[in-house]
Design an enzyme around this catalytic site. Structure first.
Site, PDB file in Angstrom:
ATOM      1  N   ILE A 171     -45.830   6.520  32.052  1.00  0.00           N
ATOM      2  CA  ILE A 171     -45.883   5.585  30.928  1.00  0.00           C
ATOM      3  C   ILE A 171     -45.104   4.293  31.235  1.00  0.00           C
ATOM      4  O   ILE A 171     -45.361   3.247  30.643  1.00  0.00           O
ATOM      5  CB  ILE A 171     -45.360   6.282  29.647  1.00  0.00           C
ATOM      6  N   HIS A 193     -41.273  17.114  38.615  1.00  0.00           N
ATOM      7  CA  HIS A 193     -42.428  16.217  38.760  1.00  0.00           C
ATOM      8  C   HIS A 193     -42.258  15.377  40.020  1.00  0.00           C
ATOM      9  O   HIS A 193     -41.143  15.048  40.415  1.00  0.00           O
ATOM     10  CB  HIS A 193     -42.580  15.306  37.546  1.00  0.00           C
TER      11      HIS A 193
HETATM   12  P1  5GP Z   1     -37.497  10.879  36.425  1.00  0.00           P
HETATM   13  O1  5GP Z   1     -37.061  12.099  35.638  1.00  0.00           O
HETATM   14  O2  5GP Z   1     -38.161  11.221  37.710  1.00  0.00           O
HETATM   15  O3  5GP Z   1     -36.397   9.877  36.600  1.00  0.00           O
HETATM   16  O4  5GP Z   1     -38.550  10.066  35.578  1.00  0.00           O
HETATM   17  C1  5GP Z   1     -39.361  10.606  34.590  1.00  0.00           C
HETATM   18  C2  5GP Z   1     -40.564   9.728  34.470  1.00  0.00           C
HETATM   19  O5  5GP Z   1     -41.348  10.210  33.388  1.00  0.00           O
HETATM   20  C3  5GP Z   1     -40.241   8.261  34.157  1.00  0.00           C
HETATM   21  O6  5GP Z   1     -40.773   7.421  35.185  1.00  0.00           O
HETATM   22  C4  5GP Z   1     -40.875   8.011  32.802  1.00  0.00           C
HETATM   23  O7  5GP Z   1     -41.471   6.746  32.678  1.00  0.00           O
HETATM   24  C5  5GP Z   1     -41.895   9.120  32.703  1.00  0.00           C
HETATM   25  N1  5GP Z   1     -42.132   9.559  31.342  1.00  0.00           N
HETATM   26  C6  5GP Z   1     -41.193   9.940  30.443  1.00  0.00           C
HETATM   27  N2  5GP Z   1     -41.747  10.295  29.286  1.00  0.00           N
HETATM   28  C7  5GP Z   1     -43.086  10.140  29.447  1.00  0.00           C
HETATM   29  C8  5GP Z   1     -44.201  10.359  28.587  1.00  0.00           C
HETATM   30  O8  5GP Z   1     -44.086  10.765  27.434  1.00  0.00           O
HETATM   31  N3  5GP Z   1     -45.431  10.106  29.101  1.00  0.00           N
HETATM   32  C9  5GP Z   1     -45.613   9.666  30.380  1.00  0.00           C
HETATM   33  N4  5GP Z   1     -46.862   9.462  30.770  1.00  0.00           N
HETATM   34  N5  5GP Z   1     -44.579   9.458  31.224  1.00  0.00           N
HETATM   35  C10 5GP Z   1     -43.332   9.684  30.761  1.00  0.00           C
END
Ligand code: 5GP
Ligand code: ZN
Length: 135
Positions: free
Chosen positions: A30, A98
């Site tokens: 997102i 992820h």
């Molecule tokens: P990390 O945990 O690897 O730092 O990042 C988590 C990723 O998930 C972020 O890049 C953020 O933009 C994405 N993200 C968080 N919440 C959502 C959501 O509800 N929908 C989508 N499509 N991506 C999300």
């Protein structure tokens, strides 16, 4: 469980899915770092790679490879970064494992940021000797 990715997997909140099978789902991030930035997520709620069983890990990364090739071809990307943040100190915000696939386009936002670390004399050998990774 209050997990945003479990809710996406359950269909309780929307996501722009690009791939789904019995083990993984992939959807657009997102908050994209580039056009087509995709997250590949195991359906099972696992915190991160440190807690992942081998079968899930194998399936996840085989799918990451296939989706990466599809992204590169479909979006005409010139390359891509694959990244996984594991634990808070590594930038993990969503504690459901992820893998980020971040397409790169020549001349556009193509620098992958690296923090520099300079080894002291002999430190590389010391680390490698100490690690002795065994499976
Ligand atoms: P990390 O945990 O690897 O730092 O990042 C988590 C990723 O998930 C972020 O890049 C953020 O933009 C994405 N993200 C968080 N919440 C959502 C959501 O509800 N929908 C989508 N499509 N991506 C999300
Ligand atoms: Zn979850």
């Amino acid at each position: 469980m209050d997990c945003i990715f479990c809710k996406i997997i359950a269909g309780e909140i929307p996501a722009t899915k690009v791939y789904e099978d019995e083990g993984v789902v992939a959807f657009l991030d997102i908050s994209a770092n580039s056009r087509g930035h995709t997250l590949v997520v195991p359906k099972q709620h696992i915190r991160n790679i440190l807690e992942m069983d081998d079968a899930t890990c194998t399936d996840l990364f085989v799918k990451v490879k296939k989706i990466a090739v599809a992204i590169k071809n479909n979006l005409n990307a010139d390359g891509l970064n694959i990244a996984m943040n594991n634990e808070k100190s590594a930038g993990q915000i969503v504690f459901h494992a992820h893998v980020h696939i971040i397409p790169r386009y020549a001349g556009v936002n193509e620098i992958f940021n690296r923090t520099k670390y300079t080894y002291k004399e002999g430190e590389m050998e010391e680390i490698a000797n100490g690690l002795r990774v065994k499976f």
